[in-house]
Design a protein around this motif. Sequence first.
Motif, short mmCIF file in Angstrom:
data_model
loop_
_atom_site.label_atom_id
_atom_site.label_comp_id
_atom_site.label_asym_id
_atom_site.label_seq_id
_atom_site.Cartn_x
_atom_site.Cartn_y
_atom_site.Cartn_z
N UNK A 199 -3.03 -14.69 -30.36
CA UNK A 199 -2.70 -16.11 -30.11
C UNK A 199 -1.71 -16.24 -28.95
N UNK A 200 -0.74 -15.32 -28.93
CA UNK A 200 0.23 -15.31 -27.82
C UNK A 200 -0.47 -15.06 -26.48
N UNK A 201 -1.37 -14.08 -26.47
CA UNK A 201 -2.10 -13.73 -25.24
C UNK A 201 -2.89 -14.94 -24.76
N UNK B 206 -0.46 -7.53 -22.92
CA UNK B 206 0.02 -6.91 -24.15
C UNK B 206 -0.77 -5.62 -24.33
N UNK B 207 -0.10 -4.55 -24.79
CA UNK B 207 -0.81 -3.29 -25.05
C UNK B 207 -0.74 -2.95 -26.53
N UNK B 208 -1.89 -2.71 -27.15
CA UNK B 208 -1.95 -2.28 -28.54
C UNK B 208 -2.33 -0.80 -28.59
N UNK B 209 -1.69 -0.07 -29.48
CA UNK B 209 -1.93 1.38 -29.59
C UNK B 209 -2.81 1.68 -30.79
N UNK B 210 -4.01 1.12 -30.80
CA UNK B 210 -4.94 1.35 -31.91
C UNK B 210 -5.17 2.85 -32.07
N UNK B 211 -5.22 3.31 -33.28
CA UNK B 211 -5.38 4.75 -33.54
C UNK B 211 -4.03 5.40 -33.74
N UNK B 212 -3.12 5.18 -32.78
CA UNK B 212 -1.74 5.66 -32.96
C UNK B 212 -1.07 4.81 -34.03
N UNK C 272 8.83 -12.26 -31.25
CA UNK C 272 9.75 -12.99 -30.35
C UNK C 272 10.02 -12.18 -29.10
N UNK C 273 10.24 -10.87 -29.29
CA UNK C 273 10.51 -10.00 -28.14
C UNK C 273 9.30 -9.98 -27.21
N UNK C 274 8.11 -9.94 -27.80
CA UNK C 274 6.89 -9.91 -26.99
C UNK C 274 6.75 -11.20 -26.20
N UNK C 275 7.03 -12.32 -26.87
CA UNK C 275 6.90 -13.60 -26.17
C UNK C 275 7.89 -13.69 -25.01
N UNK C 276 9.11 -13.19 -25.22
CA UNK C 276 10.08 -13.31 -24.13
C UNK C 276 9.64 -12.41 -22.96
N UNK C 277 8.97 -11.29 -23.26
CA UNK C 277 8.45 -10.45 -22.17
C UNK C 277 7.30 -11.15 -21.43
N UNK C 278 6.45 -11.84 -22.20
CA UNK C 278 5.29 -12.48 -21.57
C UNK C 278 5.72 -13.58 -20.58
N UNK D 236 2.54 -3.97 -19.33
CA UNK D 236 2.10 -4.67 -20.53
C UNK D 236 3.13 -4.42 -21.62
N UNK D 237 3.41 -5.43 -22.42
CA UNK D 237 4.36 -5.29 -23.52
C UNK D 237 3.67 -4.50 -24.64
N UNK D 238 4.24 -3.35 -24.99
CA UNK D 238 3.61 -2.47 -25.98
C UNK D 238 3.98 -2.84 -27.40
N UNK D 239 2.99 -2.89 -28.28
CA UNK D 239 3.22 -3.24 -29.68
C UNK D 239 3.06 -1.97 -30.53
N UNK D 240 4.19 -1.39 -30.91
CA UNK D 240 4.19 -0.13 -31.65
C UNK D 240 4.06 -0.37 -33.15
N UNK D 241 3.84 0.71 -33.86
CA UNK D 241 3.76 0.65 -35.34
C UNK D 241 4.98 -0.07 -35.92
N UNK D 242 6.14 0.24 -35.38
CA UNK D 242 7.39 -0.36 -35.83
C UNK D 242 7.31 -1.90 -35.81
#
Length: 280
Positions: A130-132, A109-115, A95-101, A77-83
């Motif tokens: 929306x991408x998902x 897609x992986x979200x790091x809620x809490x972190x 854009x990077x996430x879409x190219x991975x998908x 899964x494409x990870x979405x970090x705080x950055x």
Amino acid sequence: MERHIPTERPERVIDAHLHFQPKNPHFDAIARTAGHENTAAHLERAYLENAVEHGVVMGNRELVKAWREYPPTLSFCAGVHQHALEPENREAALEACESQLSNPQCVGIKLYAGYCAVPLMDGAYIPYYELAERYGKPVAVHMGVTASPRALLKYCHPLLIDEAATRFPRVRFVMCHFGNPWLMDAAAVLEKNDNVAADLSGLLSGRVDLDEYRVRLGGYMDQLRTWVAYVERYDAFMFGTDWPLVNLSEYIAFICELVPREHWDDVFYGNARRVYLSAG
Ligand SMILES: [Zn+2]
């Protein structure tokens, strides 16, 4: 001590939640505690010994890097970090996430809620839902207690998935760790929302002697069994190891105790296949 491993095991397994970071000293140490080695070769052997046919990496690396290193037995899964959520980085990260998908090895897609100290309904996350939806791939969200004391629990309470799942009914959400230890709340979210599944990874860590564990933490196991059963949706739970957190063989035996025998093939295999590997 001789460890009690029951003889009956699931015939085929998909690991719906692992972390794959060879040569990372922190992960090396965690793997050793679990009786493993943090290498691709050892993971492959451990998978083979435990009938694990495939694994889904919870992409804990930057959006643009690393996926090329994954062996064919792994998807990610494409990870979405705080950055990626900071205003100045959002566009490039999306854009990077879409190219991975669009890569077939990327299954969600992986979200790091809490972190990440960002509410799930924040504008920074909406484009990812929306991408998902557009790519027909699930959004896995860290839920429940965190491994880092710097994380904030108010962003990873399972109830937070309810609103995202309701506003985006065509997106499949995966509540990682079944929101542990907020099991009752997690069960309510799964009961209400057909588009939410949960993985059963990270419910314990390291080695486990089940005979000893049943005595010391039998109440916790009863709670897990109770709230999994309460949801009455065995099509909604997926086995995951959170590798390298636990000993594979022992953790499979642990999950076998929480799930009735007739649902093993769904929980250990079929559900992950449907949610992650048949999407798109
Ligand atoms: Zn994890």
